[in-house]
Design a protein around this motif. Structure first.
Motif, PDB file in Angstrom:
ATOM      1  N   THR A 186       0.977  -1.013   0.191  1.00  0.00           N
ATOM      2  CA  THR A 186      -0.142   0.024  -0.157  1.00  0.00           C
ATOM      3  C   THR A 186       0.989   1.185  -0.091  1.00  0.00           C
ATOM      4  N   LYS A 187       0.090   2.374  -0.308  1.00  0.00           N
ATOM      5  CA  LYS A 187       0.829   3.583   0.016  1.00  0.00           C
ATOM      6  C   LYS A 187      -0.380   4.063   0.866  1.00  0.00           C
ATOM      7  N   VAL A 188       1.296   4.677   2.037  1.00  0.00           N
ATOM      8  CA  VAL A 188       0.751   5.217   2.814  1.00  0.00           C
ATOM      9  C   VAL A 188       0.786   7.200   3.125  1.00  0.00           C
ATOM     10  N   ILE A 189      -0.739   7.902   3.751  1.00  0.00           N
ATOM     11  CA  ILE A 189      -0.118   8.852   3.719  1.00  0.00           C
ATOM     12  C   ILE A 189      -0.439   8.672   4.955  1.00  0.00           C
ATOM     13  N   PHE A 190       0.173   9.765   5.604  1.00  0.00           N
ATOM     14  CA  PHE A 190       0.282  10.477   7.030  1.00  0.00           C
ATOM     15  C   PHE A 190      -0.229  11.622   7.950  1.00  0.00           C
ATOM     16  N   SER A 191      -1.396  11.689   8.633  1.00  0.00           N
ATOM     17  CA  SER A 191      -1.558  12.805   8.784  1.00  0.00           C
ATOM     18  C   SER A 191      -1.360  12.895  11.032  1.00  0.00           C
ATOM     19  N   LEU A 192      -1.720  13.961  11.360  1.00  0.00           N
ATOM     20  CA  LEU A 192      -1.271  14.253  12.453  1.00  0.00           C
ATOM     21  C   LEU A 192      -1.929  15.236  13.200  1.00  0.00           C
ATOM     22  N   GLY A 193      -2.241  15.371  14.634  1.00  0.00           N
ATOM     23  CA  GLY A 193      -2.918  16.340  14.998  1.00  0.00           C
ATOM     24  C   GLY A 193      -3.825  16.352  15.594  1.00  0.00           C
ATOM     25  N   ARG A 194      -4.540  17.010  16.462  1.00  0.00           N
ATOM     26  CA  ARG A 194      -5.624  16.734  17.057  1.00  0.00           C
ATOM     27  C   ARG A 194      -7.086  17.070  15.927  1.00  0.00           C
ATOM     28  N   LEU A 195      -8.248  16.560  16.990  1.00  0.00           N
ATOM     29  CA  LEU A 195      -9.001  16.515  16.025  1.00  0.00           C
ATOM     30  C   LEU A 195      -9.731  17.391  15.992  1.00  0.00           C
ATOM     31  N   ILE A 196      -9.095  18.149  16.281  1.00  0.00           N
ATOM     32  CA  ILE A 196     -10.150  19.513  15.935  1.00  0.00           C
ATOM     33  C   ILE A 196     -10.758  20.133  14.644  1.00  0.00           C
TER      34      ILE A 196
ATOM     35  N   ILE B 106      -4.930   8.989  10.319  1.00  0.00           N
ATOM     36  CA  ILE B 106      -4.926   9.799  11.368  1.00  0.00           C
ATOM     37  C   ILE B 106      -4.707   9.227  12.578  1.00  0.00           C
ATOM     38  N   GLY B 107      -3.738  10.009  13.045  1.00  0.00           N
ATOM     39  CA  GLY B 107      -3.067  10.200  14.278  1.00  0.00           C
ATOM     40  C   GLY B 107      -3.617  11.416  15.132  1.00  0.00           C
ATOM     41  N   GLY B 108      -4.058  10.525  16.834  1.00  0.00           N
ATOM     42  CA  GLY B 108      -4.372  12.187  17.540  1.00  0.00           C
ATOM     43  C   GLY B 108      -5.955  11.619  17.871  1.00  0.00           C
TER      44      GLY B 108
ATOM     45  N   GLY C 225      -5.720   6.754  16.885  1.00  0.00           N
ATOM     46  CA  GLY C 225      -6.147   7.425  18.329  1.00  0.00           C
ATOM     47  C   GLY C 225      -4.706   8.023  18.565  1.00  0.00           C
ATOM     48  N   LYS C 226      -4.441   8.061  19.968  1.00  0.00           N
ATOM     49  CA  LYS C 226      -3.214   8.869  20.781  1.00  0.00           C
ATOM     50  C   LYS C 226      -2.047   7.729  20.358  1.00  0.00           C
ATOM     51  N   ILE C 227      -1.352   8.375  19.216  1.00  0.00           N
ATOM     52  CA  ILE C 227      -0.109   7.383  18.996  1.00  0.00           C
ATOM     53  C   ILE C 227       1.681   7.296  20.045  1.00  0.00           C
ATOM     54  N   PRO C 228       1.345   6.378  20.625  1.00  0.00           N
ATOM     55  CA  PRO C 228       2.796   6.223  22.188  1.00  0.00           C
ATOM     56  C   PRO C 228       3.582   7.157  21.288  1.00  0.00           C
ATOM     57  N   PHE C 229       4.892   7.885  21.656  1.00  0.00           N
ATOM     58  CA  PHE C 229       5.620   8.514  21.242  1.00  0.00           C
ATOM     59  C   PHE C 229       6.702   7.869  20.906  1.00  0.00           C
ATOM     60  N   ASN C 230       6.848   5.701  21.286  1.00  0.00           N
ATOM     61  CA  ASN C 230       8.195   5.732  20.946  1.00  0.00           C
ATOM     62  C   ASN C 230       7.374   4.925  19.425  1.00  0.00           C
ATOM     63  N   GLU C 231       6.533   5.435  18.760  1.00  0.00           N
ATOM     64  CA  GLU C 231       6.375   4.597  17.606  1.00  0.00           C
ATOM     65  C   GLU C 231       5.483   5.823  16.425  1.00  0.00           C
ATOM     66  N   ILE C 232       5.951   7.000  17.014  1.00  0.00           N
ATOM     67  CA  ILE C 232       5.991   7.828  15.815  1.00  0.00           C
ATOM     68  C   ILE C 232       6.462   7.976  14.752  1.00  0.00           C
ATOM     69  N   SER C 233       8.057   7.548  15.499  1.00  0.00           N
ATOM     70  CA  SER C 233       8.388   7.449  13.892  1.00  0.00           C
ATOM     71  C   SER C 233       8.763   6.444  13.053  1.00  0.00           C
ATOM     72  N   GLU C 234       8.372   6.058  13.728  1.00  0.00           N
ATOM     73  CA  GLU C 234       8.389   4.561  12.687  1.00  0.00           C
ATOM     74  C   GLU C 234       7.006   5.206  11.089  1.00  0.00           C
ATOM     75  N   TYR C 235       5.652   5.564  12.249  1.00  0.00           N
ATOM     76  CA  TYR C 235       5.131   6.028  10.764  1.00  0.00           C
ATOM     77  C   TYR C 235       5.656   7.167  10.599  1.00  0.00           C
ATOM     78  N   TYR C 236       6.216   8.438  10.783  1.00  0.00           N
ATOM     79  CA  TYR C 236       6.842   9.130   9.872  1.00  0.00           C
ATOM     80  C   TYR C 236       7.620   8.363   8.697  1.00  0.00           C
ATOM     81  N   ARG C 237       8.649   7.623   9.009  1.00  0.00           N
ATOM     82  CA  ARG C 237       9.964   6.620   8.417  1.00  0.00           C
ATOM     83  C   ARG C 237       9.050   5.684   7.301  1.00  0.00           C
ATOM     84  N   ARG C 238       7.096   5.408   7.623  1.00  0.00           N
ATOM     85  CA  ARG C 238       6.665   4.382   6.838  1.00  0.00           C
ATOM     86  C   ARG C 238       6.160   5.378   5.477  1.00  0.00           C
ATOM     87  N   ALA C 239       5.371   6.817   6.100  1.00  0.00           N
ATOM     88  CA  ALA C 239       4.423   7.291   5.173  1.00  0.00           C
ATOM     89  C   ALA C 239       5.119   7.453   3.676  1.00  0.00           C
ATOM     90  N   ASP C 240       4.926   7.454   2.878  1.00  0.00           N
ATOM     91  CA  ASP C 240       4.882   7.934   1.328  1.00  0.00           C
ATOM     92  C   ASP C 240       4.937   9.485   1.471  1.00  0.00           C
TER      93      ASP C 240
END
Length: 371
Positions: free
Chosen positions: A191-201, A224-226, A251-266
């Motif tokens: 798959t191609k991953v589109i990652f986004s992160l922020g408060r759901l506001i 979508i994380g947050g 949902g809330k992504i554990p801090f020790n997992e955030i980097s892996e979403y950034y690394r995986r994101a296309d």
């Protein structure tokens, strides 16, 4: 030299401003500039923490217009003001601004202008005279981007005091998590991953990103994380459009997992659509991981400047699902352009958004003021 940083809250409460405040205070103390913190308590009561530096948390009585109200904040600032050569306030923070003006502090004042008061119109009306007074009182005003400085009506009379210091981060603080990386790679294989992160506001524009997902290729998935007040609304939007397999609320992504979403994101997508998104720290986090960026041309916001316009990002119309989908598809269908933007975004991070540079530039302001 002794400095007092005043913020609305302070870690373990983490928001965008709190993170900048924390990084500066930690960095300044490491550079032997004695720096303490005064803030409101994000939980009950008040406290004083004496570790590497002092953190004084004043009791919050009530929150009005997202503004903590505290009586003890006033007398606490009056009591400790004589200990400091510089007071550095992170704004917006109406009560802190008012308290400083009534504290009798006579030395140097630095304002860190993270954002205008955008949404709370009634608060802006009530606070206006105090805001103008603290801006007049300030010796220096730090603004995080040239775009925001240019667009801010509040700052226009005080341009001679303003200096641009972009927010900086240290990407090494993001830990590597190999077990989770393997798990994520397995889940997203093919798959191609589109990652986004922020408060759901309201101003994050995630509803437009979800709508845009209907126009993306079948092999694309949006993560979508947050957390936030719109979680149930966005969940229902995904369900109503039968997008459960195409859009995932993490949902809330554990801090020790955030980097892996950034690394995986296309692609990293920031669909924010209002000027309340003044800078977009997640952009520079993504750029430090060589993510190609898709974000919106928000009038008067620092976001398009941070992203680097079309040199290191694809900039699309705000509040427009079709435009968002078009921008994402343009990158998904062009491997060369996607790879080129990934390197351009990484270069921009290194040139403008490193934590050491933010701390060094702040130190230079302090030295200039107390020389």
């Amino acid at each position: 030299m002794k400095v007092l940083h005043i913020g609305k809250y302070y870690p373990p409460f983490f928001g965008g401003i709190e993170k900048v405040n924390f990084d500066l205070v930690e960095g300044l103390n490491k550079r032997s500039i004695h720096t303490d913190v005064l803030c409101f308590n994000h939980s009950k009561g008040q406290s004083i923490e004496n570790g590497k530096y002092k953190i004084l948390r004043s009791k919050t009585l009530i929150n009005v217009f997202s503004t903590p109200i505290s009586i003890s904040f006033f007398w606490k600032l009056r009591r400790i003001k004589k200990d400091y050569d510089i007071i550095h306030i992170h704004l917006p923070n109406p009560i802190a601004s008012i308290a400083l003006q009534y504290s009798g502090f006579k030395r140097k004042v630095v304002l860190h202008w993270h954002s205008d008061i955008v949404k709370q119109k009634k608060l802006k009306l009530l606070y206006g005279p105090f805001e103008r007074s603290i801006l007049k009182r300030a010796d220096k005003i730090i603004v995080t981007s040239p775009n925001y400085l240019e667009a801010s009506e509040s700052l226009k009379p005080y341009l001679s005091k303003c200096v641009i210091i972009p927010i900086g981060i240290d990407s090494s603080e993001f830990s590597t998590n190999l077990p989770f990386r393997e798990k994520l790679e397995h889940e997203t294989k093919g798959t191609k991953v589109i990652f986004s992160l922020g408060r759901l506001i309201y101003y994050k524009g995630f509803d437009y990103l979800i709508d845009a997902a209907k126009q993306l290729p079948n092999d694309a998935v949006v993560y979508i994380g947050g957390v936030g007040e719109l979680n149930s609304v966005l969940s229902q939007q995904i369900k109503s459009n039968n997008l459960e397999d195409r859009v995932k609320l993490l949902g809330k992504i554990p801090f020790n997992e955030i980097s892996e979403y950034y690394r995986r994101a296309d692609i990293f997508c920031l669909p924010s659509n209002e000027r309340s998104e003044a800078f977009g720290v997640v952009l520079i986090e993504a750029m430090s991981f060589k993510c190609p960026i898709v974000c919106c041309e928000i009038n008067g916001s620092g976001v398009p400047w941070v992203a680097g316009y079309n040199k290191s990002a694809v900039i699309v119309k705000p509040s427009n699902s079709d435009s968002l989908a078009e921008g994402i598809n343009a990158l998904l269908s062009n491997d060369f352009k996607r790879e080129n933007l990934s390197y351009q975004s990484f270069n921009r991070y290194n040139e403008l958004f490193r934590l050491d540079d933010m701390i060094k530039d702040t130190v230079n302001i302090y030295k200039e003021l107390v020389k």
